[in-house]
Scaffold this motif. Sequence first.
Motif, mmCIF file in Angstrom:
data_model
loop_
_atom_site.group_PDB
_atom_site.id
_atom_site.type_symbol
_atom_site.label_atom_id
_atom_site.label_comp_id
_atom_site.label_asym_id
_atom_site.label_seq_id
_atom_site.Cartn_x
_atom_site.Cartn_y
_atom_site.Cartn_z
ATOM 1 N N ASP A 68 0.663 10.434 -6.642
ATOM 2 C CA ASP A 68 -0.544 9.609 -6.894
ATOM 3 C C ASP A 68 -0.166 8.204 -7.304
ATOM 4 O O ASP A 68 -1.144 7.768 -7.642
ATOM 5 C CB ASP A 68 -0.841 10.676 -8.876
ATOM 6 N N ALA A 69 1.510 7.947 -7.925
ATOM 7 C CA ALA A 69 2.220 6.951 -8.883
ATOM 8 C C ALA A 69 1.714 5.753 -7.150
ATOM 9 O O ALA A 69 1.255 4.680 -7.285
ATOM 10 C CB ALA A 69 2.562 6.743 -9.177
ATOM 11 N N ILE A 70 1.877 6.600 -5.859
ATOM 12 C CA ILE A 70 2.380 5.589 -4.934
ATOM 13 C C ILE A 70 1.172 5.720 -4.169
ATOM 14 O O ILE A 70 0.858 4.143 -4.170
ATOM 15 C CB ILE A 70 3.035 6.584 -3.844
ATOM 16 N N ALA A 71 0.180 6.238 -4.231
ATOM 17 C CA ALA A 71 -1.718 6.412 -3.915
ATOM 18 C C ALA A 71 -1.956 5.176 -4.251
ATOM 19 O O ALA A 71 -2.769 4.628 -3.565
ATOM 20 C CB ALA A 71 -1.508 7.604 -3.710
ATOM 21 N N SER A 72 -1.804 4.946 -5.492
ATOM 22 C CA SER A 72 -2.317 4.110 -6.363
ATOM 23 C C SER A 72 -2.279 2.851 -6.023
ATOM 24 O O SER A 72 -3.076 1.427 -6.466
ATOM 25 C CB SER A 72 -2.448 4.493 -7.572
ATOM 26 N N LYS A 73 -0.717 2.656 -6.443
ATOM 27 C CA LYS A 73 0.276 1.535 -6.212
ATOM 28 C C LYS A 73 -0.257 1.030 -4.823
ATOM 29 O O LYS A 73 -0.738 -0.561 -4.251
ATOM 30 C CB LYS A 73 1.599 1.872 -6.838
ATOM 31 N N ALA A 74 0.174 1.799 -3.742
ATOM 32 C CA ALA A 74 -1.119 1.071 -2.334
ATOM 33 C C ALA A 74 -1.576 1.123 -1.756
ATOM 34 O O ALA A 74 -2.134 -0.940 -1.708
ATOM 35 C CB ALA A 74 0.004 2.334 -0.691
ATOM 36 N N CYS A 75 -3.004 1.628 -2.932
ATOM 37 C CA CYS A 75 -4.524 0.714 -3.008
ATOM 38 C C CYS A 75 -4.593 -0.354 -3.762
ATOM 39 O O CYS A 75 -5.502 -1.111 -2.957
ATOM 40 C CB CYS A 75 -5.154 2.186 -3.462
ATOM 41 N N ALA A 76 -4.037 -0.785 -4.516
ATOM 42 C CA ALA A 76 -4.216 -1.810 -5.433
ATOM 43 C C ALA A 76 -3.109 -3.027 -4.476
ATOM 44 O O ALA A 76 -4.110 -3.824 -4.876
ATOM 45 C CB ALA A 76 -3.588 -1.406 -7.002
ATOM 46 N N GLU A 77 -2.470 -2.895 -4.263
ATOM 47 C CA GLU A 77 -2.529 -4.119 -3.499
ATOM 48 C C GLU A 77 -2.705 -4.408 -2.214
ATOM 49 O O GLU A 77 -2.577 -5.728 -1.952
ATOM 50 C CB GLU A 77 -0.255 -3.151 -2.918
ATOM 51 N N GLN A 78 -3.331 -3.385 -1.845
ATOM 52 C CA GLN A 78 -3.650 -3.134 -0.443
ATOM 53 C C GLN A 78 -5.507 -4.564 -1.158
ATOM 54 O O GLN A 78 -6.297 -5.697 -0.264
ATOM 55 C CB GLN A 78 -4.727 -2.468 0.180
ATOM 56 N N ILE A 79 -5.512 -3.939 -2.392
ATOM 57 C CA ILE A 79 -6.903 -4.627 -2.892
ATOM 58 C C ILE A 79 -6.869 -5.810 -3.680
ATOM 59 O O ILE A 79 -7.808 -7.279 -2.565
ATOM 60 C CB ILE A 79 -8.069 -4.089 -4.183
ATOM 61 N N ALA A 80 -5.844 -6.025 -3.859
ATOM 62 C CA ALA A 80 -5.625 -7.857 -3.695
ATOM 63 C C ALA A 80 -4.585 -8.345 -2.266
ATOM 64 O O ALA A 80 -5.072 -9.841 -3.469
ATOM 65 C CB ALA A 80 -3.919 -7.542 -4.857
#
Length: 614
Positions: free
Chosen positions: A169-181
């Motif tokens: 869950d942490a990896i998925a959230s981090k990757a999604c946040a990186e793409q939004i930024a």
Amino acid sequence: MDRTDKQQHQQQLPLAKCARQRCSEWIFRDVPSDITIEVGGGTFSLHKFPLVSRSGRIRRLVAEHRDSDISRVELLNLPGGAECFELAAKFCYGINFEITSTNVAQLCCVSDYLEMSEDFSKDNLGSRAEEYLDSIVCKNLEMCVQVLQQCESLLPLADELKIVSRCIDAIASKACAEQIASSFSRLEYSSSGRLHMSRQAKCDGDWWIEDLSVLRIDMFQRVITAMKCRGVRPESIGASLVNYAQKELTKKSSLWNPSRETKVDANSSEHEKLVVEAIVSLLPVEKLAVPINFLFGLLRSAVMLDCAIASRLDLERRIGSQLDIATLDDILIPSFRHAGDTLFDVDTVHRILVNFCQQDDSEDDLEDASVFESDSPRSPSQTALVKVAKLVDNYLAEIAPDANLKLPKFMVIAETLPAHARTVHDGLYRAIDIYLKAHQGLTDMDKKKLCKLIDFQKLSQEAGAHAAQNERLPLQSIVQVLYFEQLRLRNSLSCSYGEDDPKPMHQSWRISSGALSAAMSPRDNYASLRRENRELKLELARLRMRLNDLEREHVCMKRDMAKSGSRKFMTSFSKKIGKLSFFGHISSRGSSSPSRNSQRTDSKVIERTCASHE
């Protein structure tokens, strides 16, 4: 003692000796040990009090054997083995050591096994490891990947403690946040003042792709599934799958080089089969999320490794939906069957073509009716059909020399596409000519059946000239070629008459219109007929106007006849007719009167219209 037992005993001796040496460095030297712990071949001479004060499991074992004064305890299936137990024992003795991403998963599991929880001691090993996992590891994507690597040998306990799920869950959230930024950083204003996404630095937020490639396939599959649920871009998911496949599938020559066939190692085939099936299940549903040559590479590997039928059918369906961007090298799939089979897998290509045609039909059914009535000369599906038709003709020419290729298989590939897909039959004629040259034992009936696939009216002038002299064609086909060549020559001569003789021009226009409609799709043919209908309506409107003029002239003639004698009337009548010249030829070419336009209409239509007005 057999050889395997001796080898295990020899391996355990150095391990036990090393463990004793490490223990002697940090245990109390002045107090003799009163308990010996055996873990995974390692032996630890320790003291009961530090252990029972922190570990509920060891406390229970000692309490159960209080009467016999237990001095030796064996801990079976301890997670992490002797090395991990040594860290837990150090914690019991109060010796400091560093918790890192490489040992936090083992510490969580061993603390659960030894029951080192808050129920037995405050700030115990379990709470310390959990705190580090939540506050440090789950905030960093790279550390989460390292923990997942350690969890591969700690299953299923790591799953029960939810270590794996928290890291995923942490990896998925981090990757999604990186793409939004990254998406916000790519926003810019266009020249018209509108805000749009720049295509430069498209994958700035996808640096994690390389990190995920070190995971085992089951962990990688769970991470990608979580990312898709979180809304990570399909292009990023596809890039991660391509990168993982290139690293995990060892037979890259068979995957990416369709012209070479390599033998599959039996030891790695099962692993590669599992990887291929997992990657196919993870493919995004969106088109163009992964390159089409990658899909063909997966399909070759799936055929070679004999993967599940569902995986192969899924790949064929995906390829069929975007077959118009494929190349000849892509569809040349080698056959991995027995030696008597064809060189290339024709059956797989046929299923791909069927998927393409069905997908094309389904998209046509879903389109709005207003699109069907469009006056555009070409629809998008027709463009795709023309591209695939050229691809199929080149494929047929490539597989035609194969001596093992039977006529039904060759014909079923050529017949899969609809008739309006090929605007020109030069490529199909070339492929059939190669097949006839390589299979000279065909009967006349088979040759006639094969040549019926060619529409000789759609051959170019060069191909028609070649076919007229081709001795490999049946006599009936040669006669058809000569007939259409003669018809084409006659039409060319008819067009040279120009506007002086309207009849040949109408004949030429009808023949070319029929050839054009035969080369169009039903939708384009319908639009063409609508345009012709509108042109005919305009011609009829012009005819009505001319008829109205005639009626007015006729009324004037009656008046003149009533006022003057018959001789004067005939003179006036001939003058009027000479001015109109409606049914005759124009004496002067430079005349711009409306009667010149009327020459381009069909005389039958004019007579029918005149009769209706009379």
